[in-house]
Write a protein that holds these residues in place. Sequence first.
Motif, PDB file in Angstrom:
ATOM      1  N   ASP A 169      52.281  38.620  41.607  1.00 40.45           N
ATOM      2  CA  ASP A 169      52.586  39.989  41.166  1.00 40.45           C
ATOM      3  C   ASP A 169      51.645  41.025  41.761  1.00 40.45           C
ATOM      4  OD1 ASP A 169      54.726  39.117  39.569  1.00 40.45           O
ATOM      5  OD2 ASP A 169      53.376  38.705  37.879  1.00 40.45           O
ATOM      6  N   GLY A 170      51.120  40.737  42.945  1.00 44.93           N
ATOM      7  CA  GLY A 170      50.254  41.708  43.614  1.00 44.93           C
ATOM      8  C   GLY A 170      48.899  41.877  42.955  1.00 44.93           C
ATOM      9  N   VAL A 171      48.462  40.883  42.195  1.00 49.86           N
ATOM     10  CA  VAL A 171      47.183  40.967  41.480  1.00 49.86           C
ATOM     11  C   VAL A 171      46.103  40.223  42.259  1.00 49.86           C
ATOM     12  CG1 VAL A 171      45.934  40.431  39.351  1.00 49.86           C
ATOM     13  CG2 VAL A 171      48.348  41.122  39.253  1.00 49.86           C
ATOM     14  N   ALA A 172      44.985  40.890  42.490  1.00 48.63           N
ATOM     15  CA  ALA A 172      43.803  40.258  43.077  1.00 48.63           C
ATOM     16  C   ALA A 172      42.818  39.955  41.960  1.00 48.63           C
ATOM     17  CB  ALA A 172      43.157  41.184  44.107  1.00 48.63           C
ATOM     18  N   TRP A 173      42.313  38.733  41.936  1.00 45.55           N
ATOM     19  CA  TRP A 173      41.381  38.299  40.894  1.00 45.55           C
ATOM     20  C   TRP A 173      39.986  38.106  41.481  1.00 45.55           C
ATOM     21  CZ3 TRP A 173      42.021  37.429  35.648  1.00 45.55           C
ATOM     22  CH2 TRP A 173      43.334  37.485  35.158  1.00 45.55           C
ATOM     23  N   GLU A 174      38.988  38.525  40.726  1.00 50.29           N
ATOM     24  CA  GLU A 174      37.587  38.202  41.022  1.00 50.29           C
ATOM     25  C   GLU A 174      37.044  37.560  39.754  1.00 50.29           C
ATOM     26  OE1 GLU A 174      34.879  37.791  43.809  1.00 50.29           O
ATOM     27  OE2 GLU A 174      35.988  39.624  44.230  1.00 50.29           O
ATOM     28  N   ILE A 175      36.907  36.232  39.790  1.00 54.79           N
ATOM     29  CA  ILE A 175      36.437  35.474  38.630  1.00 54.79           C
ATOM     30  C   ILE A 175      34.993  35.062  38.890  1.00 54.79           C
ATOM     31  CG2 ILE A 175      36.872  33.502  37.133  1.00 54.79           C
ATOM     32  CD1 ILE A 175      39.758  33.466  38.220  1.00 54.79           C
TER      33      ILE A 175
END
Length: 406
Positions: free
Chosen positions: A197-203
């Motif tokens: 869904d076009g989401v970039a994650w920084e975990i």
Amino acid sequence: MTRSDVIILGGGLVGLTLAAALDSSGLSAAVIDPVDPDSWKDAAFDGRTSAVSSSSRRMFDAIGLAPYLAEPGCPIRTIRVADGLAPGALSFEPPEGDDEPLGWMHENRHLRQALRDRAEAAKRVTLHWKSTAAEIDRGEHGVTVTLDSGEVLAAPLLVSAEGRNSATREAAGIRVARWQYDHAAIVSTLAHERPHDGVAWEIFYPSGPFALLPMTDVGGSPRSAIVWSVAKEDAAGFLSLSDADFAAEAEAAMGGFLGKVRLLTPRSSYPLGFHHAARITDQRLALVGDSAHAIHPIAGQGLNLGFRDAAALTQVLVEGARLGLDLGDRQLLDRYERWRGLDTLMVAMATDGLTRLFGLPGRLPSAVRRFGMAVTGRIAPLRNRLAAEARGTTGDLPLLLRGLPI
């Protein structure tokens, strides 16, 4: 002797962007690089991906690069930041009513090929591939570069876009603050069951951040790139895992929210370090990109800083040329130094600070981070400001980064 307005050492992403920007603004450039560009077609040459901010994408349109891209890139609609897998992730999105994405994800090999095609189509760019500068003379009245072939190039200004280990920067005696992080980045591309869904994650984990970056689908299968910062001593172990075992480790680090994953590309590992040049100019010399600065990939801003260098230097030179000034004139270089020096330092310090803050182990630091994220999430102006930082639309933007011709 062949003359141009600027000689650029380095035909990488930033060097070729600068050449295209100069060409689109009426100035000529000669690009020198020892690499064979045909090797770029292989993903093994550079399997990395890059987040191109919305301001950098505007410049792509302004300098005529967009038509040469093999694919438009995957828009980043949302950035989510999480402290491990604990609840309370912080989300950044464009303000309501603003449809421009925060950025686009591109494969580096596609960017390189597009920039090469744009440079080869340019009227005012000459490319010297598989060539090195055997001798450089930055004199009072101009620059001459003698290639290993014996050909001599001349220009008022020399630009180093050679990368982290710039020999030209070292020869100029420019001091550099540098350190290595106790991490290595493992990069690859994954296919997963559920759409991103076009989401970039920084975990963020105490062992290092795990970045999950949306890519364009292939054959109907959703893809994401990962940049996984692991302890240096663990990098070899991650690389030695089978594809299935590594995919299982990545799925666990993601909390399984994208379903089952599998590897699509070979894994690569890169050391992570920081450096910042004390100054970015010298006599008839300007530094751009990694020749001037390199930061942790935690916020995906390293390449965009280089694009901002290229946009600012182009504007300084074009406006100087219109006034009839020597393009190597000290006052032009001083303007470039002032324009870019503070911005790059602030971004560098911010990313370094985030790396150290989120790397603190223990319950108390984690609780403090989650509290700060919760507060930020409730303050819309602050959230919008951080989203604008991710877009690269804050500060004194060069015209090209606004999508405007110079």
